[in-house]
Design a protein around this motif. Sequence first.
Motif, PDB file in Angstrom:
ATOM      1  N   THR A 159       0.874  -1.176   0.000  1.00 11.13           N
ATOM      2  CA  THR A 159       0.000   0.000   0.000  1.00 11.13           C
ATOM      3  C   THR A 159       0.910   1.224   0.000  1.00 11.13           C
TER       4      THR A 159
ATOM      5  N   ASP B 133      -4.499  -1.694  14.231  1.00 12.42           N
ATOM      6  CA  ASP B 133      -3.502  -0.631  14.375  1.00 12.42           C
ATOM      7  C   ASP B 133      -4.091   0.765  14.192  1.00 12.42           C
ATOM      8  N   GLN B 134      -5.051   0.900  13.271  1.00 12.42           N
ATOM      9  CA  GLN B 134      -5.615   2.241  13.046  1.00 12.42           C
ATOM     10  C   GLN B 134      -6.447   2.714  14.240  1.00 12.42           C
TER      11      GLN B 134
ATOM     12  N   THR C 171       5.299   5.999   0.511  1.00 15.96           N
ATOM     13  CA  THR C 171       5.476   7.464   0.572  1.00 15.96           C
ATOM     14  C   THR C 171       6.557   7.890   1.579  1.00 15.96           C
TER      15      THR C 171
ATOM     16  N   GLY D 219       1.171   3.611   1.966  1.00 20.06           N
ATOM     17  CA  GLY D 219       1.730   3.924   3.279  1.00 20.06           C
ATOM     18  C   GLY D 219       3.089   3.273   3.507  1.00 20.06           C
TER      19      GLY D 219
ATOM     20  N   ARG E  39       6.740  13.783   3.016  1.00 23.10           N
ATOM     21  CA  ARG E  39       7.211  14.441   1.796  1.00 23.10           C
ATOM     22  C   ARG E  39       7.134  15.958   1.988  1.00 23.10           C
TER      23      ARG E  39
ATOM     24  N   ASP F  53       3.255   2.193  12.407  1.00 21.41           N
ATOM     25  CA  ASP F  53       2.100   1.988  13.291  1.00 21.41           C
ATOM     26  C   ASP F  53       2.546   1.771  14.732  1.00 21.41           C
TER      27      ASP F  53
ATOM     28  N   GLY G  25      -7.590   6.283   2.828  1.00 21.57           N
ATOM     29  CA  GLY G  25      -6.389   5.438   2.810  1.00 21.57           C
ATOM     30  C   GLY G  25      -5.964   5.252   1.374  1.00 21.57           C
ATOM     31  N   SER G  26      -4.747   4.767   1.164  1.00 26.37           N
ATOM     32  CA  SER G  26      -4.219   4.766  -0.200  1.00 26.37           C
ATOM     33  C   SER G  26      -4.982   3.828  -1.123  1.00 26.37           C
TER      34      SER G  26
ATOM     35  N   GLU H 281       0.863  13.274   8.369  1.00 23.51           N
ATOM     36  CA  GLU H 281       0.808  14.390   7.418  1.00 23.51           C
ATOM     37  C   GLU H 281      -0.209  15.435   7.890  1.00 23.51           C
TER      38      GLU H 281
ATOM     39  N   TYR I 212      -6.622   8.151  -7.035  1.00 25.39           N
ATOM     40  CA  TYR I 212      -5.399   8.399  -6.269  1.00 25.39           C
ATOM     41  C   TYR I 212      -4.783   9.666  -6.841  1.00 25.39           C
ATOM     42  N   ILE I 213      -4.252  10.524  -5.983  1.00 20.18           N
ATOM     43  CA  ILE I 213      -3.696  11.793  -6.452  1.00 20.18           C
ATOM     44  C   ILE I 213      -2.205  11.837  -6.145  1.00 20.18           C
TER      45      ILE I 213
ATOM     46  N   GLY J 238      -4.621   5.675   8.843  1.00 14.62           N
ATOM     47  CA  GLY J 238      -3.304   5.134   8.460  1.00 14.62           C
ATOM     48  C   GLY J 238      -2.229   6.024   9.080  1.00 14.62           C
ATOM     49  N   ALA J 239      -1.142   5.407   9.525  1.00 17.19           N
ATOM     50  CA  ALA J 239      -0.148   6.132  10.319  1.00 17.19           C
ATOM     51  C   ALA J 239       0.476   7.304   9.566  1.00 17.19           C
ATOM     52  N   ASN J 240       0.737   7.109   8.277  1.00 15.23           N
ATOM     53  CA  ASN J 240       1.388   8.204   7.545  1.00 15.23           C
ATOM     54  C   ASN J 240       0.416   9.330   7.258  1.00 15.23           C
ATOM     55  N   ALA J 241      -0.794   8.953   6.895  1.00 15.10           N
ATOM     56  CA  ALA J 241      -1.806   9.969   6.620  1.00 15.10           C
ATOM     57  C   ALA J 241      -1.982  10.880   7.839  1.00 15.10           C
TER      58      ALA J 241
HETATM   59  C1  LIG Z   1      -5.640  -1.017   4.741  1.00 11.05           C
HETATM   60  C2  LIG Z   1      -4.270  -0.957   5.306  1.00 11.05           C
HETATM   61  O1  LIG Z   1      -3.534  -1.925   5.324  1.00 11.05           O
HETATM   62  N1  LIG Z   1      -3.901   0.215   5.812  1.00 11.05           N
HETATM   63  C3  LIG Z   1      -2.569   0.411   6.385  1.00 11.05           C
HETATM   64  C4  LIG Z   1      -1.718   1.136   5.359  1.00 11.05           C
HETATM   65  O2  LIG Z   1      -2.476   2.283   5.014  1.00 11.05           O
HETATM   66  P1  LIG Z   1      -2.217   3.239   3.805  1.00 11.05           P
HETATM   67  O3  LIG Z   1      -1.401   2.635   2.725  1.00 11.05           O
HETATM   68  O4  LIG Z   1      -3.527   3.838   3.459  1.00 11.05           O
HETATM   69  O5  LIG Z   1      -1.199   4.219   4.500  1.00 11.05           O
HETATM   70  P2  LIG Z   1      -1.230   5.635   5.171  1.00 11.05           P
HETATM   71  O6  LIG Z   1      -2.587   6.152   5.390  1.00 11.05           O
HETATM   72  O7  LIG Z   1      -0.320   5.516   6.333  1.00 11.05           O
HETATM   73  O8  LIG Z   1      -0.493   6.477   4.040  1.00 11.05           O
HETATM   74  C5  LIG Z   1      -1.087   6.703   2.807  1.00 11.05           C
HETATM   75  C6  LIG Z   1      -0.136   7.535   2.009  1.00 11.05           C
HETATM   76  O9  LIG Z   1      -0.632   7.645   0.696  1.00 11.05           O
HETATM   77  C7  LIG Z   1      -0.718   9.023   0.345  1.00 11.05           C
HETATM   78  N2  LIG Z   1      -1.811   9.209  -0.612  1.00 11.05           N
HETATM   79  C8  LIG Z   1      -3.043   8.678  -0.387  1.00 11.05           C
HETATM   80  C9  LIG Z   1      -4.064   8.845  -1.288  1.00 11.05           C
HETATM   81  C10 LIG Z   1      -3.795   9.600  -2.474  1.00 11.05           C
HETATM   82  O10 LIG Z   1      -4.638   9.799  -3.333  1.00 11.05           O
HETATM   83  N3  LIG Z   1      -2.545  10.120  -2.643  1.00 11.05           N
HETATM   84  C11 LIG Z   1      -1.534   9.939  -1.745  1.00 11.05           C
HETATM   85  O11 LIG Z   1      -0.402  10.415  -1.956  1.00 11.05           O
HETATM   86  C12 LIG Z   1      -0.951   9.736   1.663  1.00 11.05           C
HETATM   87  O12 LIG Z   1      -0.613  11.102   1.548  1.00 11.05           O
HETATM   88  C13 LIG Z   1      -0.018   8.933   2.584  1.00 11.05           C
HETATM   89  O13 LIG Z   1       1.315   9.366   2.474  1.00 11.05           O
HETATM   90  O14 LIG Z   1      -0.430   1.443   5.912  1.00 11.05           O
HETATM   91  C14 LIG Z   1      -0.458   2.238   7.106  1.00 11.05           C
HETATM   92  C15 LIG Z   1       0.986   2.453   7.542  1.00 11.05           C
HETATM   93  O15 LIG Z   1       1.618   1.241   7.813  1.00 11.05           O
HETATM   94  C16 LIG Z   1      -1.305   1.571   8.191  1.00 11.05           C
HETATM   95  O16 LIG Z   1      -1.413   2.454   9.291  1.00 11.05           O
HETATM   96  C17 LIG Z   1      -2.674   1.268   7.640  1.00 11.05           C
HETATM   97  O17 LIG Z   1      -3.446   0.585   8.616  1.00 11.05           O
END
Ligand SMILES: CC(=O)N[C@H]1[C@@H](OP(=O)(O)OP(=O)(O)OC[C@H]2O[C@@H](n3ccc(=O)[nH]c3=O)[C@H](O)[C@@H]2O)O[C@H](CO)[C@@H](O)[C@@H]1O
Length: 354
Positions: free
Chosen positions: A11, A288-289, A16, A13, A164, A123, A193-194, A267, A241-242, A261-264
């Motif tokens: 994913t 974890d979330q 990024t 996360g 980033r 996480d 989430g991504s 940010e 996705y953006i 999600g931890a990274n979201a």
């Molecule tokens: C379903 C699943 O397994 N989710 C896990 C996954 O989430 P997931 O992959 O969604 O990870 P995060 O929410 O941590 O990060 C998402 C990343 O994608 C970026 N982004 C998202 C959408 C978009 O259109 N563009 C973009 O750039 C966000 O800015 C962010 O940097 O990894 C995380 C970190 O280990 C965990 O906390 C989540 O539980």
Amino acid sequence: MKRIVLTGGGTAGHVTPNIALLPRLRELGYDVHYIGTYDGIERDLIETLGIPYHGISSGKLRRYFSLRNFTDPIRILKGFKEARSLMKVLNPAIVFSKGGFVTVPVVYAAKSRKIPVIIHESDMTPGLANKLAIRTAAKICCNFPETVGLLPEKKAILTGSPIRQELLSGNKINAQNFLSFTGDKPVILVAGGSLGAVSVNEAVRSALPELLKTYQVVHLCGKGKLDKALEGTTGYAQFEYIKEELKDIFALADLVVSRAGANAICELLALRKPNLLIPLPAKSSRGDQLLNAASFEHQGFSMVLNEDDMTTSVLVERINCLYEKRQDFIQNMQNSGQQNSIDAIIDLIEDLHL
Ligand SMILES: CC(=O)N[C@H]1[C@@H](OP(=O)(O)OP(=O)(O)OC[C@H]2O[C@@H](n3ccc(=O)[nH]c3=O)[C@H](O)[C@@H]2O)O[C@H](CO)[C@@H](O)[C@@H]1O
């Protein structure tokens, strides 16, 4: 030239945070290579950045029954062989792993060639892949203070999650033009989430008639989850996705409704965005979330809505409440003392292979 291999996938996360390290690594003269799966999201995200990408075979490590549990061990073994020969050919000075299943063979292959490995856990509790990787790691970076105590004492370091830096310099007007939004209504960014989140998508879409009276809504809904019936709706824009435009959309957003999600969430904290978190429930994850969200709620950075309590009217009511109280949340986030994770991790990388 110093060579580093970054790995992480499955994913966004797990990708990024690696992307966030690239500008500093380049500045320091590293030759950066990436190892991910043949066809995961990481391939697309990394190749567009011009980083040499090496695909390997990967299987998922499931805690539940699936027929693929019988074929995946073969893929994992193949991935391990591929990772070993890549380590031989690339011979990096160091490997930095952000986690996800694809990283397990990579870190074991590095360990077998005595290449130092740093792993990063975003996480609160380590994921399965990182749990398996702990013994290969010289250092384990983590994002939450609570995680340090769950890891081997001499290896754990609290670094936070790399963000980033370009996300901090978005331009509102660019986003307004890109989205065809006006300046007269506040903007809600919805991010499931991504990979997107079906339940969040459905709830937001059913609340749209009410929300659009007061707000404009930009919705990151995940691959294959666009709703054609909503195309052309004034004040609503949806994307799978953006990438580059995310910084501008963040700059424009007054509120964010997000998975936890931890990274979201890191940010959102860095950008001081008042947010309503709808964590992925324990029934479809290791929970974890829920922990991430509870920690942010406790620190006054976020409002939390549990998926089981989410109805259309509750969602609208929470969003309105968040909008009213937004200044309190911004204030709390300004006082957070969030650390600069990129510097902390780069220092570790430099220390380990010099
Ligand atoms: C379903 C699943 O397994 N989710 C896990 C996954 O989430 P997931 O992959 O969604 O990870 P995060 O929410 O941590 O990060 C998402 C990343 O994608 C970026 N982004 C998202 C959408 C978009 O259109 N563009 C973009 O750039 C966000 O800015 C962010 O940097 O990894 C995380 C970190 O280990 C965990 O906390 C989540 O539980």
